[in-house]
Write a protein that holds these residues in place. Structure first.
Motif, short mmCIF file in Angstrom:
data_model
loop_
_atom_site.label_atom_id
_atom_site.label_comp_id
_atom_site.label_asym_id
_atom_site.label_seq_id
_atom_site.Cartn_x
_atom_site.Cartn_y
_atom_site.Cartn_z
N LEU A 261 0.64 -1.28 0.06
CA LEU A 261 -0.06 0.09 -0.17
C LEU A 261 0.98 1.47 -0.21
N HIS A 262 1.94 1.35 0.69
CA HIS A 262 2.80 2.36 0.62
C HIS A 262 3.57 2.43 -0.57
N LEU A 263 3.75 1.51 -1.39
CA LEU A 263 4.34 1.52 -2.67
C LEU A 263 3.35 1.94 -3.67
N ALA A 264 2.12 1.76 -3.35
CA ALA A 264 0.87 2.60 -4.10
C ALA A 264 0.99 3.98 -3.90
N ILE A 291 -2.32 1.48 -9.08
CA ILE A 291 -3.55 0.58 -9.02
C ILE A 291 -3.58 -0.95 -8.88
N GLU A 292 -2.57 -1.33 -9.71
CA GLU A 292 -2.20 -2.83 -9.41
C GLU A 292 -1.92 -3.22 -7.97
N LEU A 293 -1.41 -2.45 -7.31
CA LEU A 293 -0.81 -2.58 -5.96
C LEU A 293 -1.98 -2.42 -4.82
N LEU A 294 -3.28 -1.85 -5.30
CA LEU A 294 -4.23 -1.73 -4.18
C LEU A 294 -4.68 -3.14 -3.77
N PRO A 295 -5.26 -3.15 -2.65
CA PRO A 295 -5.88 -4.54 -2.20
C PRO A 295 -7.25 -4.55 -2.67
N ASP A 296 -7.61 -5.68 -2.29
CA ASP A 296 -9.07 -6.01 -2.56
C ASP A 296 -10.17 -4.99 -1.85
N TRP A 299 -11.75 0.57 -2.59
CA TRP A 299 -12.76 1.62 -2.66
C TRP A 299 -13.27 1.84 -1.17
N GLN A 300 -13.44 0.78 -0.29
CA GLN A 300 -13.75 0.86 1.03
C GLN A 300 -12.72 1.00 2.13
N SER A 301 -11.38 0.54 1.68
CA SER A 301 -10.18 0.59 2.70
C SER A 301 -9.32 1.77 2.36
N PHE A 307 -9.07 6.71 -5.61
CA PHE A 307 -9.54 7.85 -6.52
C PHE A 307 -8.81 8.71 -7.12
N SER A 308 -7.50 9.03 -6.30
CA SER A 308 -6.60 9.92 -6.74
C SER A 308 -5.71 8.87 -8.15
N LEU A 309 -5.48 7.94 -7.63
CA LEU A 309 -4.83 7.12 -8.91
C LEU A 309 -5.63 6.63 -10.07
N LEU A 310 -6.98 6.59 -10.03
CA LEU A 310 -7.75 6.31 -11.31
C LEU A 310 -7.98 7.68 -11.89
N GLN A 311 -8.27 8.76 -11.18
CA GLN A 311 -8.43 10.10 -11.80
C GLN A 311 -7.08 10.36 -12.74
#
Length: 360
Positions: A261-264, A291-296, A299-301, A307-311
């Motif tokens: 998550l820190h790397l994301a 985005i690949e590094l985000l957990p399952d 959007w909740q966690s 949001f920032s990465l997708l934008q």
């Protein structure tokens, strides 16, 4: 170099400010006549006498100036090109050169030169190649677990051969002076002779070893710049690209959820920096890795980071000429967006982009 290189970032900023102030010159390989002039001037021979050698060298190197120089050095080091002290001229035997079968691949040629070095020097070059075309003695010393003096001793054969060059230090006349100067220089830096030399050293390392080394490099740099209080944020910014590139390369080895998550987050920061330089390919690349590094259930966690990465990726995809990919990302953003003002911004951006595409 790619869009994350400091020179390219500076050029992109200048281009945004004044597009007409930058002209791009593409350097083509040397033609046969240029190769002929280079070799006959270097060997002080007539065009007629050098004809067969010129044709062979041009065929092998395809007119690449760096390759031509390295090819001639190889001929000399393997006693296929010699200076006759009696006749006072250079001598060569075309049949012997052809029979030797010297490669016409510049990377293989540089690898061949590296393999003539002592084994410990080869191994140190392989380690240094994971740091990039330029590397500093301090970081290489930490990575190798050896003193800086020991590193210089090991690198010295490569320095003597001109495969590694010194930076931020005066030209030395020998190893002892280099050792003394390294102790009196805040950060002793070196660079590979050429990117092809770097490539040869790097590709001689197994993929798993490359990843493990990059993981160590990324963690060392991250701990140095981001897990202690650093007063100079400019130092953090300049180090960020190196940290993220290394950790992204080794991301398959990172299993800890907190570290991933820190790397994301670091990828999001890097994408922001690339955006400020209008390096949109880099924005898409770093945002995509984040985005690949985000957990399952990201959007909740970790809503804000997601949001920032997708934008960032949506904006970058559009400006890189991939409007369909951009649309898919904007649709996901709208699906999860909680705030009306943010939805309005997304609709406004999409409206401007669709107008640019002729979609009314």
């Amino acid at each position: 170099v790619d869009d994350t290189h400091p020179a390219m970032q500076a050029l992109n900023l200048i281009r945004d400010f004044n597009p007409e102030s930058i002209a791009t010159l593409s350097l083509a390989p040397l033609c046969l006549a240029d190769t002929e002039q280079l070799i006959t001037d270097s060997l002080h021979c007539s065009i007629a006498r050098g004809k067969s050698l010129v044709e062979l060298v041009h065929q092998k190197t395809d007119g690449n100036p760096f390759f031509i120089n390295e090819f001639l050095k190889t001929l000399y080091s393997e006693s296929l090109l010699n200076f006759d002290l009696i006749q006072h001229c250079w001598q060569w035997n075309i049949d012997a050169i052809v029979e030797k079968g010297i490669t016409d691949n510049v990377v293989e040629l540089m690898l061949r030169k590296m393999q003539l070095l002592p084994l410990e020097t080869q191994q140190m070059l392989q380690l240094a190649s994971c740091l990039g075309s330029r590397f500093d003695l301090e970081l290489l010393s930490i990575l190798a677990g050896q003193s800086e003096d020991d590193i210089i001793q090991i690198l010295w054969p490569a320095i003597e051969e001109g495969l590694v060059l010194q930076e931020r230090m005066s030209v030395t006349t020998g190893k002892e002076r280099l050792l003394n100067e390294s102790q009196n220089t805040s950060i002793a830096q070196f660079k590979f002779l050429h990117d092809r030399m770097l490539q040869a050293a790097f590709e001689s390392v197994g993929v798993s070893e490359q990843q493990q080394t990059h993981l160590e490099i990324g963690r060392i740099l991250r701990n140095k710049h981001f897990e202690v209080e650093v007063s100079n944020s400019e130092n953090q910014s300049s180090a960020l690209f190196s940290i993220v590139e290394s950790l992204n390369f080794a991301r398959s080895l990172i299993t800890d959820d907190v570290e991933r998550l820190h790397l994301a987050e670091l990828n999001q920061q890097t994408a922001d920096l690339a955006k400020s330089s209008s390096a949109w390919d880099a924005v898409v690349r770093y945002a995509g890795k984040g985005i690949e590094l985000l957990p399952d259930h990201c959007w909740q966690s970790c809503y804000q980071l997601t949001f920032s990465l997708l934008q960032l990726k949506a904006e970058g995809e559009y400006l890189c000429g991939h409007p369909e990919a951009s649309d898919r990302l904007y649709s996901e953003l709208l699906e999860y967006c909680h705030e009306d003002i943010l939805k309005a911004e997304i609709y406004s951006t999409r409206s401007i982009e669709n107008s640019g595409r002729g979609l009314w």
